[in-house]
Design a protein around this motif. Structure first.
Motif, PDB file in Angstrom:
ATOM      1  N   GLU A 192     -15.798   4.779   0.949  1.00 31.41           N
ATOM      2  CA  GLU A 192     -14.762   4.169   1.793  1.00 31.41           C
ATOM      3  C   GLU A 192     -13.987   5.253   2.545  1.00 31.41           C
ATOM      4  O   GLU A 192     -13.674   6.308   1.971  1.00 31.41           O
ATOM      5  CB  GLU A 192     -13.829   3.379   0.866  1.00 31.41           C
ATOM      6  CG  GLU A 192     -12.704   2.640   1.566  1.00 31.41           C
ATOM      7  CD  GLU A 192     -11.811   1.939   0.541  1.00 31.41           C
ATOM      8  OE1 GLU A 192     -12.321   1.416  -0.473  1.00 31.41           O
ATOM      9  OE2 GLU A 192     -10.582   1.937   0.747  1.00 31.41           O
ATOM     10  N   SER A 215      -2.431  -0.428  -3.868  1.00 32.37           N
ATOM     11  CA  SER A 215      -1.968   0.414  -4.973  1.00 32.37           C
ATOM     12  C   SER A 215      -0.711  -0.158  -5.629  1.00 32.37           C
ATOM     13  O   SER A 215      -0.513  -0.030  -6.835  1.00 32.37           O
ATOM     14  CB  SER A 215      -1.738   1.844  -4.491  1.00 32.37           C
ATOM     15  OG  SER A 215      -0.977   1.862  -3.305  1.00 32.37           O
ATOM     16  N   HIS A 217      -1.926   8.495  -4.298  1.00 30.39           N
ATOM     17  CA  HIS A 217      -1.652   7.676  -5.483  1.00 30.39           C
ATOM     18  C   HIS A 217      -1.191   8.480  -6.692  1.00 30.39           C
ATOM     19  O   HIS A 217      -0.821   7.911  -7.723  1.00 30.39           O
ATOM     20  CB  HIS A 217      -2.889   6.848  -5.865  1.00 30.39           C
ATOM     21  CG  HIS A 217      -3.236   5.822  -4.828  1.00 30.39           C
ATOM     22  ND1 HIS A 217      -4.399   5.092  -4.860  1.00 30.39           N
ATOM     23  CD2 HIS A 217      -2.557   5.389  -3.740  1.00 30.39           C
ATOM     24  CE1 HIS A 217      -4.426   4.257  -3.825  1.00 30.39           C
ATOM     25  NE2 HIS A 217      -3.319   4.421  -3.132  1.00 30.39           N
ATOM     26  N   ASP A 272     -11.678   1.031   5.760  1.00 28.18           N
ATOM     27  CA  ASP A 272     -10.421   0.431   5.281  1.00 28.18           C
ATOM     28  C   ASP A 272      -9.339   0.721   6.321  1.00 28.18           C
ATOM     29  O   ASP A 272      -9.032  -0.123   7.166  1.00 28.18           O
ATOM     30  CB  ASP A 272     -10.081   1.018   3.908  1.00 28.18           C
ATOM     31  CG  ASP A 272      -8.673   0.678   3.437  1.00 28.18           C
ATOM     32  OD1 ASP A 272      -8.065  -0.239   3.993  1.00 28.18           O
ATOM     33  OD2 ASP A 272      -8.160   1.342   2.505  1.00 28.18           O
ATOM     34  N   LYS A 274      -8.166  -6.630   3.039  1.00 25.31           N
ATOM     35  CA  LYS A 274      -6.887  -6.705   2.324  1.00 25.31           C
ATOM     36  C   LYS A 274      -6.021  -7.679   3.099  1.00 25.31           C
ATOM     37  O   LYS A 274      -5.549  -7.340   4.210  1.00 25.31           O
ATOM     38  CB  LYS A 274      -6.215  -5.330   2.332  1.00 25.31           C
ATOM     39  CG  LYS A 274      -6.929  -4.249   1.544  1.00 25.31           C
ATOM     40  CD  LYS A 274      -6.336  -2.895   1.887  1.00 25.31           C
ATOM     41  CE  LYS A 274      -6.738  -1.811   0.909  1.00 25.31           C
ATOM     42  NZ  LYS A 274      -6.358  -0.466   1.407  1.00 25.31           N
ATOM     43  N   GLY A 331       0.804  -1.220   0.000  1.00 27.83           N
ATOM     44  CA  GLY A 331       0.000   0.000   0.000  1.00 27.83           C
ATOM     45  C   GLY A 331       0.834   1.266   0.000  1.00 27.83           C
ATOM     46  O   GLY A 331       2.024   1.247   0.335  1.00 27.83           O
TER      47      GLY A 331
HETATM   48  O1  LIG Z   1      -6.659   2.922   0.124  1.00 24.56           O
HETATM   49  C1  LIG Z   1      -6.872   1.890  -0.529  1.00 24.56           C
HETATM   50  O2  LIG Z   1      -7.977   1.371  -0.472  1.00 24.56           O
HETATM   51  C2  LIG Z   1      -5.786   1.228  -1.300  1.00 24.56           C
HETATM   52  C3  LIG Z   1      -6.200   0.489  -2.530  1.00 24.56           C
HETATM   53  O3  LIG Z   1      -6.985   1.233  -3.419  1.00 24.56           O
HETATM   54  O4  LIG Z   1      -4.687   2.044  -1.491  1.00 24.56           O
HETATM   55  P1  LIG Z   1      -3.296   1.626  -0.792  1.00 24.56           P
HETATM   56  O5  LIG Z   1      -2.989   0.239  -1.260  1.00 24.56           O
HETATM   57  O6  LIG Z   1      -2.322   2.651  -1.258  1.00 24.56           O
HETATM   58  O7  LIG Z   1      -3.535   1.667   0.685  1.00 24.56           O
END
Ligand SMILES: O=C(O)[C@@H](CO)OP(=O)(O)O
Ligand SMILES: [Mg+2]
Length: 403
Positions: A277, A359, A146, A304, A329, A40
């Motif tokens: 989210e 990401s 991102h 998340d 995740k 991430g």
């Molecule tokens: O925030 C999120 O949901 C993720 C995936 O889209 O981003 P990252 O993997 O950078 O945490």
């Protein structure tokens, strides 16, 4: 048959060009599984720890591999993951790295499935799995962590909830991504792409809403089914704990918590959002609960960074009425067993589970199988780009095989 006889770990590239951990698991009867850890950028404060890939590999070789090889059975996922936890000895996998742990955990599941001759979703979901397929959430415009100099909201997601099949849904998201490109050109807005392949124009959120709304409507007319619209606000990244405000830099706007709740509720109404989210900071269960009270019957409010796939944090959220869904995740928590436990706890308490990529990704397709196995309503795995289409195309194959 599924006794593990060999585990190989190596560094491979992820989609950002960073090293990540790949694991191969081999069993006594020749079963084979390979999986890689994602990574991430907008990571939650309470996530399991990702170590530099070479350190994670060295530590896992020393502490975990000897406890698994010749000792554990790839068909027994809970045993594998219990051993990984014991070998690590910490709560957050800071000894062997959540990246080594998750790669081994997922590779073992694949080796177990291989021995059985079953596809991974069948092995994970079992004979009583539901008949549904997840709707892919396609990231079509994004910024935040991102992409530099783009929107404050991290992800604008196309959500083809009315699609008659996974295949139609996947192609609809790609079409929305394409329609956004045309609209950006019409508005003379040059744009690169962010880490997940979403367009990352230098616009504020308001303009991004206009563009995505129009792109979704255009494609809806073309395909003839309902395409909704969702967001990953990733609000923890814009929250300033000192001032207690959410800083929207591209628009030059600052909102306190009540204003943030009101703003998100307004967006849900105005755009009929089907999914929101991390609309609030990862430490603010109360604010999540207030927003869920307000819009929880209209949309999925998903945690998340709030929950980080962790059953302790989810339990707290359930007790306080914060959110009504959880993002899953596997690398946030370290093993498939932990991810399944979070999903089970969510389901038992009326929370939906949404399966997600990171990401930084690889060609690994485990999450596509996980989403089908667990009957998830949504999978978040991008719209275009090789590491994203790896999962989307796998979903199409799974649907094709399973029906
Ligand atoms: O925030 C999120 O949901 C993720 C995936 O889209 O981003 P990252 O993997 O950078 O945490
Ligand atoms: Mg997120």
């Amino acid at each position: 048959m599924t006794l593990i006889t060999e585990i190989r770990l190596r560094r491979i590239l992820d989609s950002r060009g960073n090293p990540t951990v790949e694991a191969d698991v081999v069993t006594e009867s020749g079963g084979f599984g390979r999986a890689a850890a994602p990574s991430g950028a907008s990571t939650g404060e309470y996530e399991a720890i990702e170590l530099p890939a070479d350190e994670a590999i060295a530590a896992a070789r020393e502490h975990a591999v000897p406890r698994l090889v010749g000792e554990a059975y790839a068909g027994n996922q809970r045993e594998i993951d219990t051993i990984l936890r014991a070998a690590d000895g910490t709560d957050d996998f800071s000894e062997i790295g959540a990246n080594s742990a998750v790669a081994i955990s997922m590779a073992a599941a694949k080796a177990g499935a291989d021995v059985l001759g079953a596809p991974l979703f069948q092995h994970l979901g079992g004979a009583f799995r539901g008949e549904n397929f997840p709707t892919p959430l396609g990231n079509v415009v994004g910024g935040g962590e991102h992409a530099a100099d783009a929107t404050d909201i991290q992800e604008f997601l196309s959500a083809p909830v009315g699609a008659p099949s996974v295949e139609d849904a996947v192609f609809a998201n790609a079409a929305v991504h394409g329609a956004v490109a045309d609209l950006l050109e019409e508005r003379d807005l040059p744009s690169g792409k962010g880490d997940e392949g979403a367009w990352a124009p230098s616009v504020d959120d308001e303009e991004a809403f206009e563009i995505v709304d129009e792109a979704v409507s255009q494609v809806e007319d073309e395909v003839g089914f309902n395409i909704g619209f969702g967001l990953d606000v990733a609000a923890a990244e814009m929250y300033d704990a000192e001032s207690g405000t959410y800083e929207y830099e591209s628009a030059g706007v600052s909102r306190d918590t009540d204003e943030q709740i009101a703003y998100i509720a307004e967006l849900v109404d105005e755009y009929d959002l089907v999914y929101v989210e991390d609309p609030l900071d990862e430490n603010d269960y109360d604010a999540f609960a207030d927003l869920t009270d307000e819009v929880g019957d209209q949309t999925l409010v998903c945690g998340d960074d709030l929950f980080v796939t962790n059953t302790d944090r989810l339990t707290e959220g359930i007790d306080r009425g914060a959110a009504n869904s959880i993002l899953i995740k596997p690398n946030q928590i370290g093993t498939l067993t932990d991810a399944f436990d979070a999903i089970e706890l969510a389901t038992a308490n009326g929370y939906e589970s949404v399966i997600s990529h990171r990401s930084g990704e690889t060609e690994d397709t485990t999450i596509a199988h996980l989403a089908v196995a667990t009957d998830a309503p949504f999978i978040k795995t991008g719209a275009v780009g090789g590491e994203r289409t790896a999962k989307l195309n796998e979903l199409i194959r799974i649907a094709d095989d399973a029906t």
